[in-house]
Design a protein around this motif. Structure first.
Motif, mmCIF file in Angstrom:
data_model
loop_
_atom_site.group_PDB
_atom_site.id
_atom_site.type_symbol
_atom_site.label_atom_id
_atom_site.label_comp_id
_atom_site.label_asym_id
_atom_site.label_seq_id
_atom_site.Cartn_x
_atom_site.Cartn_y
_atom_site.Cartn_z
ATOM 1 N N UNK A 194 0.834 -1.202 0.000
ATOM 2 C CA UNK A 194 0.000 0.000 0.000
ATOM 3 C C UNK A 194 0.870 1.255 0.000
ATOM 4 N N UNK A 195 1.897 1.253 0.816
ATOM 5 C CA UNK A 195 2.753 2.433 0.916
ATOM 6 C C UNK A 195 3.431 2.727 -0.423
ATOM 7 N N UNK A 196 3.876 1.696 -1.123
ATOM 8 C CA UNK A 196 4.564 1.917 -2.397
ATOM 9 C C UNK A 196 3.605 2.405 -3.474
ATOM 10 N N UNK A 197 2.337 1.944 -3.433
ATOM 11 C CA UNK A 197 1.366 2.343 -4.448
ATOM 12 C C UNK A 197 0.737 3.703 -4.172
ATOM 13 N N UNK A 198 0.504 4.016 -2.895
ATOM 14 C CA UNK A 198 -0.323 5.176 -2.548
ATOM 15 C C UNK A 198 0.436 6.281 -1.825
ATOM 16 N N UNK A 199 1.746 6.194 -1.769
ATOM 17 C CA UNK A 199 2.515 7.147 -0.972
ATOM 18 C C UNK A 199 2.295 8.596 -1.392
ATOM 19 N N UNK A 200 1.930 8.824 -2.642
ATOM 20 C CA UNK A 200 1.737 10.194 -3.114
ATOM 21 C C UNK A 200 0.301 10.689 -2.987
ATOM 22 N N UNK A 201 -0.619 9.789 -2.580
ATOM 23 C CA UNK A 201 -2.032 10.192 -2.529
ATOM 24 C C UNK A 201 -2.716 9.912 -1.186
ATOM 25 N N UNK A 202 -2.159 9.030 -0.366
ATOM 26 C CA UNK A 202 -2.785 8.712 0.921
ATOM 27 C C UNK A 202 -1.713 8.305 1.925
ATOM 28 N N UNK A 203 -1.762 8.892 3.094
ATOM 29 C CA UNK A 203 -0.771 8.590 4.123
ATOM 30 C C UNK A 203 -0.960 7.197 4.707
ATOM 31 N N UNK A 204 -2.205 6.741 4.750
ATOM 32 C CA UNK A 204 -2.520 5.410 5.270
ATOM 33 C C UNK A 204 -3.909 5.032 4.777
ATOM 34 N N UNK A 205 -4.326 3.815 5.079
ATOM 35 C CA UNK A 205 -5.662 3.383 4.648
ATOM 36 C C UNK A 205 -6.541 2.932 5.812
ATOM 37 N N UNK A 206 -6.182 3.250 7.025
ATOM 38 C CA UNK A 206 -6.994 2.871 8.182
ATOM 39 C C UNK A 206 -8.267 3.715 8.205
ATOM 40 N N UNK A 207 -9.421 3.049 8.200
ATOM 41 C CA UNK A 207 -10.701 3.765 8.218
ATOM 42 C C UNK A 207 -11.432 3.605 9.549
ATOM 43 N N UNK A 208 -11.023 2.631 10.349
ATOM 44 C CA UNK A 208 -11.603 2.425 11.680
ATOM 45 C C UNK A 208 -10.622 1.603 12.488
ATOM 46 N N UNK A 209 -10.685 1.753 13.802
ATOM 47 C CA UNK A 209 -9.771 0.983 14.634
ATOM 48 C C UNK A 209 -10.343 0.815 16.029
ATOM 49 N N UNK A 210 -9.812 -0.170 16.723
ATOM 50 C CA UNK A 210 -10.070 -0.359 18.150
ATOM 51 C C UNK A 210 -8.705 -0.442 18.806
ATOM 52 N N UNK A 211 -8.649 -0.862 20.046
ATOM 53 C CA UNK A 211 -7.365 -0.903 20.740
ATOM 54 C C UNK A 211 -6.365 -1.834 20.053
ATOM 55 N N UNK A 212 -6.858 -2.966 19.523
ATOM 56 C CA UNK A 212 -5.951 -3.982 18.981
ATOM 57 C C UNK A 212 -6.150 -4.289 17.501
ATOM 58 N N UNK A 240 -2.691 2.797 -8.465
ATOM 59 C CA UNK A 240 -3.735 3.362 -7.609
ATOM 60 C C UNK A 240 -5.115 3.013 -8.173
ATOM 61 N N UNK A 241 -5.982 2.483 -7.317
ATOM 62 C CA UNK A 241 -7.356 2.176 -7.713
ATOM 63 C C UNK A 241 -8.257 3.355 -7.345
ATOM 64 N N UNK A 242 -9.004 3.847 -8.320
ATOM 65 C CA UNK A 242 -9.926 4.944 -8.040
ATOM 66 C C UNK A 242 -11.000 4.499 -7.041
ATOM 67 N N UNK A 243 -11.368 3.225 -7.099
ATOM 68 C CA UNK A 243 -12.352 2.718 -6.144
ATOM 69 C C UNK A 243 -11.823 2.788 -4.716
ATOM 70 N N UNK A 244 -10.530 2.530 -4.537
ATOM 71 C CA UNK A 244 -9.906 2.652 -3.218
ATOM 72 C C UNK A 244 -9.999 4.092 -2.724
ATOM 73 N N UNK A 245 -9.705 5.042 -3.587
ATOM 74 C CA UNK A 245 -9.745 6.453 -3.195
ATOM 75 C C UNK A 245 -11.167 6.877 -2.855
ATOM 76 N N UNK A 246 -12.148 6.374 -3.595
ATOM 77 C CA UNK A 246 -13.544 6.712 -3.287
ATOM 78 C C UNK A 246 -13.955 6.150 -1.932
ATOM 79 N N UNK A 247 -13.518 4.923 -1.644
ATOM 80 C CA UNK A 247 -13.851 4.306 -0.355
ATOM 81 C C UNK A 247 -13.210 5.093 0.793
ATOM 82 N N UNK A 248 -11.954 5.469 0.628
ATOM 83 C CA UNK A 248 -11.270 6.261 1.665
ATOM 84 C C UNK A 248 -11.957 7.611 1.860
ATOM 85 N N UNK A 249 -12.348 8.251 0.784
ATOM 86 C CA UNK A 249 -13.007 9.547 0.879
ATOM 87 C C UNK A 249 -14.371 9.424 1.538
ATOM 88 N N UNK A 250 -15.110 8.397 1.161
ATOM 89 C CA UNK A 250 -16.455 8.178 1.734
ATOM 90 C C UNK A 250 -16.370 7.946 3.229
#
Length: 214
Positions: free
Chosen positions: A18-36, A198-208
């Motif tokens: 992910x980092x190699x593909x999206x380093x210029x457009x997204x810092x990370x892809x985490x959309x939700x998290x819990x403690x672990x 980069x997948x445009x669908x990935x960017x749409x999901x992250x934006x949504x």
């Protein structure tokens, strides 16, 4: 863990796809998290709005975790199933395998798929090779807790499972992604490693998700 794709992405600043593909457009892809646990969009969005839920620390399968950890993962899974329902009819699946056993997709870091398929489809149609049906995902993981290699699929409330340590068969890497691609006659690749850009669908999901969170 050395050479683990997910550990490289979520625990260090080391090389990760992910980092190699999206380093210029997204810092990370985490959309939700819990403690672990974290939830992230899947690389290789066969169905837009597909997510992975995985532990931050290296654990090889979801079922091998403690009951407390599984309960926490289930809570995040329920949240992502609700979010995923905006894209389609959510199903969840896992090809759990330890590095000693082999199998799975070759990444021995537990990850559960949450995928919005286009039409409501019985799990029995998607996974007729299952050998047992249980009432929900929690029961599936309890049943498979001691297994080094297994498959599970369902809607989270009703799950079909197969313990491959006791009922082996021919189930190749990314088995469920292959199955969904074939079942729904997709033109996109089932192999997440074959998505080189980069997948445009990935960017749409992250934006949504960012909009929803805001």
């Amino acid at each position: 863990m050395i050479n683990c794709e997910f550990c490289a992405e979520f625990q260090t600043d080391g090389p990760a796809r992910f980092r190699s593909l999206y380093k210029n457009v997204a810092a990370h892809r985490i959309v939700a998290r819990s403690a672990r646990f974290v939830a992230v969009p899947t690389i290789g969005q066969m169905f837009e709005g597909s997510f992975l839920i995985l532990p931050i620390e290296h654990v090889e399968t979801c079922a091998i975790q403690t009951e407390d950890a599984r309960a926490e993962m289930l809570s995040l899974t329920d949240e992502m199933i609700t979010h995923c329902s905006a894209f389609g009819k959510p199903i969840v699946f896992e090809h759990g395998a330890t590095s000693a056993e082999g199998g799975g997709c070759g990444i021995y870091h537990a990850h559960l798929h949450v995928v919005p398929i286009p039409t409501a489809t019985a799990a029995a149609e998607l996974f007729p090779e299952a050998t047992e049906e249980v009432v929900d995902l929690a029961a599936a993981w309890r049943t498979l807790h001691g297994s080094p290699h297994y498959l599970l699929l369902g809607d989270g409330k009703s799950m079909r499972i197969r313990d491959l340590s006791t009922n082996p068969g021919v189930f190749p890497s990314q088995f469920f992604r292959r199955r969904l691609s074939e079942f729904f006659s997709l033109k996109t690749s089932w192999d997440w490693r074959s998505y080189p850009a980069v997948e445009q669908s990935m960017l749409r999901v992250l934006k949504r998700r960012a909009t929803h969170a805001g």
